[in-house]
Design an enzyme around this catalytic site. Structure first.
Site, PDB file in Angstrom:
ATOM      1  N   ASP A 186      27.131 -20.969  -8.208  1.00 34.89           N
ATOM      2  CA  ASP A 186      26.132 -20.888  -9.266  1.00 34.89           C
ATOM      3  C   ASP A 186      24.786 -20.460  -8.685  1.00 34.89           C
ATOM      4  O   ASP A 186      24.444 -20.807  -7.543  1.00 34.89           O
ATOM      5  CB  ASP A 186      25.945 -22.246  -9.945  1.00 34.89           C
ATOM      6  CG  ASP A 186      27.175 -22.712 -10.703  1.00 34.89           C
ATOM      7  OD1 ASP A 186      28.021 -21.865 -11.037  1.00 34.89           O
ATOM      8  OD2 ASP A 186      27.279 -23.922 -10.964  1.00 34.89           O
ATOM      9  N   ASP A 225      29.792 -17.362 -10.148  1.00 33.84           N
ATOM     10  CA  ASP A 225      30.249 -18.240 -11.230  1.00 33.84           C
ATOM     11  C   ASP A 225      29.195 -18.231 -12.339  1.00 33.84           C
ATOM     12  O   ASP A 225      28.944 -17.210 -12.940  1.00 33.84           O
ATOM     13  CB  ASP A 225      30.506 -19.640 -10.683  1.00 33.84           C
ATOM     14  CG  ASP A 225      31.290 -20.518 -11.657  1.00 33.84           C
ATOM     15  OD1 ASP A 225      31.731 -20.002 -12.700  1.00 33.84           O
ATOM     16  OD2 ASP A 225      31.454 -21.705 -11.374  1.00 33.84           O
ATOM     17  N   ASP A 264      23.935 -23.407 -14.919  1.00 36.50           N
ATOM     18  CA  ASP A 264      24.777 -24.402 -15.586  1.00 36.50           C
ATOM     19  C   ASP A 264      24.078 -25.751 -15.640  1.00 36.50           C
ATOM     20  O   ASP A 264      23.395 -26.155 -14.689  1.00 36.50           O
ATOM     21  CB  ASP A 264      26.112 -24.553 -14.862  1.00 36.50           C
ATOM     22  CG  ASP A 264      27.013 -23.328 -15.048  1.00 36.50           C
ATOM     23  OD1 ASP A 264      26.642 -22.428 -15.828  1.00 36.50           O
ATOM     24  OD2 ASP A 264      28.072 -23.286 -14.405  1.00 36.50           O
ATOM     25  N   ARG A 319      28.646 -17.090 -22.943  1.00 42.67           N
ATOM     26  CA  ARG A 319      27.970 -18.337 -22.572  1.00 42.67           C
ATOM     27  C   ARG A 319      26.448 -18.195 -22.614  1.00 42.67           C
ATOM     28  O   ARG A 319      25.782 -18.185 -21.602  1.00 42.67           O
ATOM     29  CB  ARG A 319      28.412 -18.828 -21.191  1.00 42.67           C
ATOM     30  CG  ARG A 319      29.892 -19.100 -21.081  1.00 42.67           C
ATOM     31  CD  ARG A 319      30.247 -19.706 -19.740  1.00 42.67           C
ATOM     32  NE  ARG A 319      31.673 -19.958 -19.638  1.00 42.67           N
ATOM     33  CZ  ARG A 319      32.271 -20.522 -18.590  1.00 42.67           C
ATOM     34  NH1 ARG A 319      31.549 -20.903 -17.549  1.00 42.67           N
ATOM     35  NH2 ARG A 319      33.572 -20.717 -18.576  1.00 42.67           N
TER      36      ARG A 319
END
Length: 325
Positions: A138, A161, A165, A217
């Site tokens: 991330d 990734d 997040d 997302r």
């Protein structure tokens, strides 16, 4: 390791004021705020808001060793990133830190920042004015019950990734004025369908972000209620805009969706349905959003004044990313 005198707030804000003057846009819309807004501003969990490392000294770092050293100290620091820092894996950032790029030079290349560990929380953290590229995991991970986090005016792309997040019972997070681009899995809220410890947490505000050429997302949410998505520009998103799953409550308002076939989903892939309310959005060459249920009003927690959705393409483009604080 080198240190510098504390940088004045006047210098940090001068760039954004110039953007507002040059574009003729309302000053409040493009000038970088001096303090966090949205959920990061809410008094809760023993904090009155998000101040980062303001109580401590200011240092400048130009390599990964110094960045990790100061980010992991148990006392407050404002850490200025001067130049490109290349490393692999994640640097752990613990409580009471501000990590801020200098001008447009601050770049995190190959690695990322993880807010907190299972034993050392990443509470009261500010990340601003940094470019993140080529992350091996991330780019930014808000995890392990980190709370009061403000992620503002960054540029994030081409990670492995997630670009950003928020998971594992983290809470009171604001994500504002960031440019997300050239990536697939952009920003996730909620660790997994089976991580039910996220219930009752994951209160996140997304405002004035540009999601450009990112596939999905923006965010995808599990369990969090409310997650507030307002005044963002969604542009050329291949798979979808926002997804509310696993009984999450997501309010999507005053956004501009452009070339987004599926602006909003209720449930996605193998995840069960969430709740999603949409209002006052603009849809250009885009499909119709899915909606369901009701969502807790963000004004229960904080005041805000949304800009008109139709202004998002010009207003957001003029204000997002680095060099604007």
């Amino acid at each position: 390791m080198s240190s510098t005198p504390r940088v004045s707030r006047r210098l940090l804000l001068a760039g954004a004021a110039g953007v507002a003057a040059a574009t003729g846009l309302p000053r409040h819309a493009t000038a970088a705020p001096a303090t966090a807004d949205g959920f990061a501003s809410v008094p809760a969990l023993g904090l009155s808001g998000t101040t980062g490392g303001a109580a401590g000294p200011t240092v400048t770092v130009t390599n990964a060793t110094d960045l990790a050293h100061y980010a992991g100290r148990n006392t407050p620091y404002t850490i200025l990133v001067g130049g490109r820092i290349t490393f692999d894996d994640m640097v752990t950032v613990v409580a009471d830190k501000s990590i801020i790029g200098v001008g447009t030079s601050g770049v995190i290349d190959g690695g990322g920042l993880q807010l907190g560990s299972t034993t050392r929380p990443g509470n009261n953290v500010i990340i601003r004015n940094l470019t993140f590229v080529n992350a091996s995991d991330d780019s930014i991970s808000v995890t392990n019950a980190a709370h009061h986090v403000w992620i503002d005016h960054n540029d994030l792309s081409n990670g492995y990734d997630g670009l950003l997040d928020v998971k594992r019972a983290s809470d009171y997070v604001t994500i504002s004025w960031n440019h997300f681009h050239d990536h697939s899995k952009t920003t996730l809220v909620g660790h997994s369908d089976t991580y039910t410890a996220d219930r009752g947490h994951l209160r996140v505000t997304y405002h004035h972000n540009l999601f450009e050429g990112t596939a999905q997302r923006h965010p995808r949410v599990r369990f969090g209620d409310p997650v507030h998505v307002y005044n963002n520009h969604f542009l050329n998103n291949e798979l979808y805009g926002v997804a509310s799953t696993e009984d999450a409550g997501v309010l999507v308002e005053y956004n501009y969706f452009e070339n987004v076939a599926h602006p909003a989903y209720v449930g996605y892939d193998e995840s069960g349905p969430g709740r999603l309310v949409e209002r006052n959005n603009v849809y250009v060459n885009s499909g119709a959003p899915q909606t369901a249920g009701t969502v807790t009003e963000p004004r229960t927690y904080y005041a805000y004044s949304p800009d008109p959705a139709a202004a998002m393409p010009s207003l957001v483009r003029a204000g997002v990313g680095v060099g604007r604080i």
